[in-house]
Scaffold this active site. Structure first.
Site, PDB file in Angstrom:
ATOM      1  CG  HIS A  53      -5.951  -0.644   8.419  1.00 33.54           C
ATOM      2  ND1 HIS A  53      -5.775   0.722   8.296  1.00 33.54           N
ATOM      3  CD2 HIS A  53      -4.763  -1.109   8.893  1.00 33.54           C
ATOM      4  CE1 HIS A  53      -4.554   1.041   8.652  1.00 33.54           C
ATOM      5  NE2 HIS A  53      -3.919  -0.044   9.021  1.00 33.54           N
TER       6      HIS A  53
ATOM      7  CG  ASN B 159      -8.858   0.869  11.215  1.00 32.26           C
ATOM      8  OD1 ASN B 159      -7.901   0.105  11.032  1.00 32.26           O
ATOM      9  ND2 ASN B 159      -9.266   1.723  10.301  1.00 32.26           N
TER      10      ASN B 159
ATOM     11  CG  ASP C 218      -0.245  -0.239   2.539  1.00 33.72           C
ATOM     12  OD1 ASP C 218       1.009  -0.206   2.579  1.00 33.72           O
ATOM     13  OD2 ASP C 218      -0.936  -0.461   3.536  1.00 33.72           O
TER      14      ASP C 218
ATOM     15  CD  GLU D  88      -8.497   2.327   6.470  1.00 35.33           C
ATOM     16  OE1 GLU D  88      -8.673   1.680   7.526  1.00 35.33           O
ATOM     17  OE2 GLU D  88      -7.622   3.188   6.362  1.00 35.33           O
TER      18      GLU D  88
HETATM   19  P1  PGA Z   1       1.880  -0.616  12.891  1.00 34.31           P
HETATM   20  O1  PGA Z   1       0.810  -0.457  11.731  1.00 34.31           O
HETATM   21  O2  PGA Z   1       2.645  -1.867  12.591  1.00 34.31           O
HETATM   22  O3  PGA Z   1       2.730   0.623  12.790  1.00 34.31           O
HETATM   23  O4  PGA Z   1       1.122  -0.708  14.171  1.00 34.31           O
HETATM   24  C1  PGA Z   1      -0.009  -1.516  11.393  1.00 34.31           C
HETATM   25  C2  PGA Z   1      -1.007  -1.147  10.341  1.00 34.31           C
HETATM   26  O5  PGA Z   1      -1.536  -0.024  10.349  1.00 34.31           O
HETATM   27  O6  PGA Z   1      -1.322  -2.007   9.500  1.00 34.31           O
END
Ligand code: PGA
Length: 244
Positions: free
Chosen positions: A138, A136, A67, A143
């Site tokens: 995702h 959240n 992404d 999302e």
């Molecule tokens: P993080 O992000 O590893 O920095 O917690 C995870 C994500 O948003 O997929």
């Protein structure tokens, strides 16, 4: 789905790094999709150390971007592009021809999505995808509410993602849209690893592993995947019913 709970972040990172090395040893031309973010950072350090010491050869592998933040240039240290260059591609000595990332500055984002989907098809699919999990739920920028039938797409970022995403940047940025592989790629990938650590992920890990599979919580699709592994530390596992 297989769940493995480790005493600490180091343990799960070591396990994830071993999975990546196993994949390249089984198939030198493997196609990888490696997430950015804080969760897999130690995995990439351990992977790099191991490759330096043992000379595991990644020169025939391909790397697909999961992404990117729309409108953020690769020169910005908060971009996924910059992160992967710094933490994975440069340390492993991956040549540019084997790196396939979204151009999030493109004037034609639907075309970016289409060409990413074609690249993945041409390479025979993704062998190993390593993802984190958003606060959240995702996965990539899939999302809550996203259709599970999508390949690459552009998506409006959830408010939580817009806010949490600020942690990657030096100073406030506007993060409205993301460009991402879809849940269909995730489900079609031969092996998916999900890593999460720390107390702050305990609630979303519990929901993702215990609630019904639903597009309202994209990470629940890890349980629909035929060959997926979840590596978490004891802090992230602390709210799970079975782990108690
Ligand atoms: P993080 O992000 O590893 O920095 O917690 C995870 C994500 O948003 O997929």
């Amino acid at each position: 789905m297989k769940l493995e709970i480790f005493d600490n972040y180091e343990g799960l990172s070591l396990r994830a790094a071993k999975e990546i090395i196993g994949a390249i040893q089984r198939k030198p031309s493997a196609v990888f999709c490696l997430a950015t973010g804080d969760s897999p950072k130690r995995t990439y350090e351990l992977l790099t150390n191991e490759v330096t010491q043992s000379g595991v050869d990644f020169s025939k592998a391909h790397f697909i971007g999961l992404d990117e933040w729309v409108g953020i240039p690769p020169s910005n240290p908060g971009s996924c592009h910059y992160y992967l260059d710094t933490n994975v591609f440069r340390p492993l000595g991956i040549s540019a021809a084997r790196i396939h990332l979204f151009d999030a500055l493109s004037k034609d984002l639907p075309n970016e999505c289409q060409s990413m989907d074609e690249t993945i098809r041409r390479l025979g699919g993704i062998d190993l995808m390593l993802v984190g999990i958003g606060m959240n739920g995702h996965v990539g920028f899939n999302e809550p509410g996203v259709s599970p039938n999508l390949y690459s797409h552009v998506i409006h970022l959830d408010e939580m993602t817009q806010n949490v995403g600020q942690k990657y940047f030096n100073g406030a940025v506007v993060l409205k849209q993301g460009i991402t592989l879809g849940l269909k790629h995730f489900l079609e990938t031969k092996l998916v690893l999900l890593v999460a650590n720390g107390e702050k992920k305990a609630a979303i890990i519990k929901r993702s592993l215990e609630e019904n599979i639903s597009e309202n919580l994209p990470a629940t699709f890890i349980r629909k995947h035929a060959n997926s592994k979840v590596f978490i530390d004891s802090a992230a596992a602390s709210k799970l019913i079975k782990a108690r």
